[in-house]
Structures are given as C-alpha cells and as structure tokens.
Design an enzyme around this catalytic site. Sequence first.
Site, PDB file in Angstrom:
ATOM      1  N   TYR A 195       0.055   9.333  15.067  1.00 44.89           N
ATOM      2  CA  TYR A 195       1.168   8.508  15.543  1.00 44.89           C
ATOM      3  C   TYR A 195       2.544   9.150  15.450  1.00 44.89           C
ATOM      4  CZ  TYR A 195      -0.480   6.288  11.113  1.00 44.89           C
ATOM      5  OH  TYR A 195      -1.000   6.022   9.888  1.00 44.89           O
TER       6      TYR A 195
ATOM      7  N   ARG B 261      -1.424  12.117  10.284  1.00 46.03           N
ATOM      8  CA  ARG B 261      -0.418  11.180  10.802  1.00 46.03           C
ATOM      9  C   ARG B 261       0.440  11.726  11.948  1.00 46.03           C
ATOM     10  NH1 ARG B 261       3.200   9.421   7.963  1.00 46.03           N
ATOM     11  NH2 ARG B 261       3.313   7.303   8.774  1.00 46.03           N
TER      12      ARG B 261
ATOM     13  N   CYS C 218      -7.921  23.917  15.411  1.00 42.82           N
ATOM     14  CA  CYS C 218      -8.027  24.290  16.814  1.00 42.82           C
ATOM     15  C   CYS C 218      -7.762  23.094  17.718  1.00 42.82           C
ATOM     16  CB  CYS C 218      -9.390  24.884  17.086  1.00 42.82           C
ATOM     17  SG  CYS C 218      -9.587  26.389  16.148  1.00 42.82           S
TER      18      CYS C 218
ATOM     19  N   GLY D  13       0.856  -1.187   0.000  1.00 39.92           N
ATOM     20  CA  GLY D  13       0.000   0.000   0.000  1.00 39.92           C
ATOM     21  C   GLY D  13       0.883   1.225   0.000  1.00 39.92           C
TER      22      GLY D  13
HETATM   23  C1  LIG Z   1      -3.328  -1.580   5.176  1.00 42.45           C
HETATM   24  C2  LIG Z   1      -3.164  -2.940   4.687  1.00 42.45           C
HETATM   25  C3  LIG Z   1      -2.153  -3.226   3.772  1.00 42.45           C
HETATM   26  C4  LIG Z   1      -1.153  -2.218   3.296  1.00 42.45           C
HETATM   27  O1  LIG Z   1      -0.315  -1.782   4.296  1.00 42.45           O
HETATM   28  P1  LIG Z   1       0.908  -0.846   3.922  1.00 42.45           P
HETATM   29  O2  LIG Z   1       1.646  -0.672   5.176  1.00 42.45           O
HETATM   30  O3  LIG Z   1       0.334   0.431   3.417  1.00 42.45           O
HETATM   31  O4  LIG Z   1       1.705  -1.548   2.889  1.00 42.45           O
HETATM   32  C5  LIG Z   1      -2.073  -4.513   3.287  1.00 42.45           C
HETATM   33  N1  LIG Z   1      -2.945  -5.467   3.683  1.00 42.45           N
HETATM   34  C6  LIG Z   1      -3.940  -5.212   4.555  1.00 42.45           C
HETATM   35  C7  LIG Z   1      -4.869  -6.271   4.933  1.00 42.45           C
HETATM   36  C8  LIG Z   1      -4.075  -3.954   5.089  1.00 42.45           C
HETATM   37  O5  LIG Z   1      -5.051  -3.719   5.967  1.00 42.45           O
END
Ligand SMILES: *Cc1c(COP(=O)(O)O)cnc(C)c1O
Length: 431
Positions: A332, A328, A359, A290
């Site tokens: 975190y 973000r 705010c 992702g």
């Molecule tokens: C969020 C997620 C990903 C991707 O995670 P990344 O850290 O962005 O690579 C892959 N698989 C599942 C099931 C997720 O929930």
Amino acid sequence: MLNDFLEDRGGLLHFDGCDLVALAREHGTPLYLMSESSIRARLSELRLSFLDRHENVSAAYASKAFQTLDILGLVRDEGLCLDVVSGGELFAAAKVGFPMERVFFHGNAKTGAELAMAVDLGVGRIVVDNSSELQALDSIARARGRVQPILFRVTPGVDSHTHQKISTGTIDSKFGIPLDRSVRDGYIKAALGMGGVSLKGFHFHIGSQLFDRGSHLLAIGIALDLLAECRRDYGFIAEDLNIGGGFGVRYIESDHPPPLAYFTDAMMEAIDSGCSERGLSRPRVIIEPGRWMVAEAGVTLYTVTSIKDIPGQKKWIGVDGGMTDNIRPSMYEARYEALLANKAGTPRSQTVDIAGRCCESGDVLIRGIILPPVEEGDILAVFTTGAYHHTMASNYNRVPRAALLSLREGTARLSVRRETYEDLIAREAFP
Ligand SMILES: *Cc1c(COP(=O)(O)O)cnc(C)c1O
C-alpha cells in the site's frame, strides 16, 4: 529524530541505548529490532489515558500487528486483553499461558477446526462475522455441552478515509455484518435463540492508521442506536461494545499522530452521553490498539550491497532485504524514513531510491529519500517497522526470515533467531 528512542552518539545511531552498527555486526542483517522501552511507554500511556481514566473499560492488544511469545508474555503480565485472528495466533497465546477469558477471536473466514479449538480453550469472546460461522459455532459448542460467549462484528457503514486496503468499515467490506435492519434482524434473532452461543454485544473496527477521530465518533453513534434498538426490539441488553483500533503512528517526519487520549476521551464522552440520551446503561467499552502499541518500537537494519547510478535518472541503493521483511511499500505504497546508522551525523546530500533484493520491480522500500553519500557496507536503519513487518514476513526468493532482537536501555536480547537455509527446506518431501 523520528522518535524519542533514537539518538545520534558521535555519528553512530543508537536505538533504546543500543549501538545499531555493533548490533548489525554481531547479528547480521537484515535485522529487526524492537524497543521494549518504547512498548512499555505506550503501555503506560494506555493505562494513564484510558484504562485508569474510565470505569468498566478494557484494551485488547491486536497481536496480528506484532506477535512473538515475548510480547504475548508482556501483554499477559500487563493484564491486557488480546486479539487473535487465527488458530496459529491462538496457539501461541495458549503456549505462554495467556488467560483465555481475556482473548477475542476475530476473522471473517474462521475454519471449523479453529472454532472448535477456541471453544475448547475457553476463549472469552468469539467475534462472529457471518451466518455460516454463527451456525457452525452453535453446533460445535452444543456438541461439547458449552455455551460460547460471542460478539457480532458489524459494519457501521462509515468510511475511515484511510488507504482502501486498510479500510474496513464500509457497507461492502468483506468484514462484518451490515446493519441494514433486514440483515441484522436475522442474525440477532438467530443468536438469541441458539443454545450454543450467548450474545454479549457488538464489535466494529473501521480502519487503520487514522489521525482523525471523526469516523470513530460517527460509528459510535450508529452503534448506540443499534444497542437502543436491540433493547427495544428484542429486550437484549449488550454487555460489551468493542470499538476497534486503528490509532495512527509516525512513519515520516510530516506525520503528526495525536495522542491516544485525543481519540479515547472523545469516544468515551460520546458513549457516556449517547447512552444516557438513549436511557441505556453503558456497556463495557473495549479498544483494540495494534499498530499504535508497537510500530514505533521497531527499527530494521540492512546492509547496503549495491549502488547503481543511472545518469540523469536516479540512484538506486540496493539492500539485503526488502518485500520479504517489509511488504507494506509494495502492498500500500507505505512511506518510511531512514538513516545510515554509521553516518548518523553526516549531512544529507543526495536523493536516492532504496531497492529491495527481490525479483519484483515493485520491491522498492523507499523512493526519493535524502541520505549522506552512500557506500557499500553502510548500515541503513529504517524506522517505524514494529507493526505488520515481522508478522507479514515471507520467504519469497527463499530469503530466510530476519532475526529479531528485543532492546532495553542498552541491552539487546535475541527474541527470534534468523531462519537458516535448512529451515527453508525442512517441510519439503523429496524422495
Ligand atoms: C487489525 C485489527 C485491529 C488493530 O488495528 P491497528 O490499526 O493495528 O490498530 C483491531 N481490531 C481488529 C478487529 C483488527 O482486525
């Protein structure tokens, strides 16, 4: 520069060949920029180091990191699979004609309506997280005379040593089914006896922004034991093993994420040898990048609106965005690098904190960054904002969500228009 697509041309910062000051002037700020060249570079790395290097493997883009119709079209054309986690993400995928057999539907609390939608659309794999979902899905599919292919999401009980809020593989995680025999036995027997679902294998995802492959390798060993036990105890042979995403990216100079192959070569080696040791034929292996696909493709532009010097304490630089376009840092403690796009060549001389406009005292984008002398009207470019920014944007304080441009080799194209004040009240009933 933090990545290959950033460039200082005579003091003006460029990204994927585009002049950032000119883009800010033309489109306003805050402004999200996504470099298509950067995403395409990742796609070819994915192809070279994983898809073309191994037989019977797939990659599913985890679209919650960054989802627009544009990128869905690109991922569709590249022939990748797709992860979605909601009816909304699935709807958008259907809009671009994404081949549904290549879709994985994830989530720990899917609604009945979402499950029905997924079955009706013919989603390739629903990744079942819990027994409520399993029961509901079985009835929904049977009512339609369908048999829905599923994977079980399991928690291998591995700690990925990332931030707690992005760690997902521990036994007490809200995601997935614990592998404790007493628990998983019930799931597997139930699924194998159901007429509405067809179990195809297992899925795990252990965390995000990982620079080390150790946790994945541990989890792979655990998953292969599970496959061997499934064959022995139920005669069930898994077709799919989905080992998740989590591959890290570069946010700050001191981050040195390894290439994808560092993870995938070792993972495939562990799976191949682990299967032959256990006498298993190797299932299809799916990875789910992702963040890795899109994070470094993003830059966010802001205009400096205020400067506040607190003598002996700190200097605050206020910008026209913040937690509404980038949650973000407040969620975190994520860290970022930035430059002044109109002073890219000016030596950096002062330490400042970048304050978001909302705010909330916690709305601070960057703490303790060294910049050139800052003035009102300067354009601040924050890097590595391609993943979990646009998709996590909010309207807190009724701040309209930012526009998004897609850049490629010097040309910029509007991908998502800026929200208007009218958009902000459009859903409200007011007698
Ligand atoms: C969020 C997620 C990903 C991707 O995670 P990344 O850290 O962005 O690579 C892959 N698989 C599942 C099931 C997720 O929930």
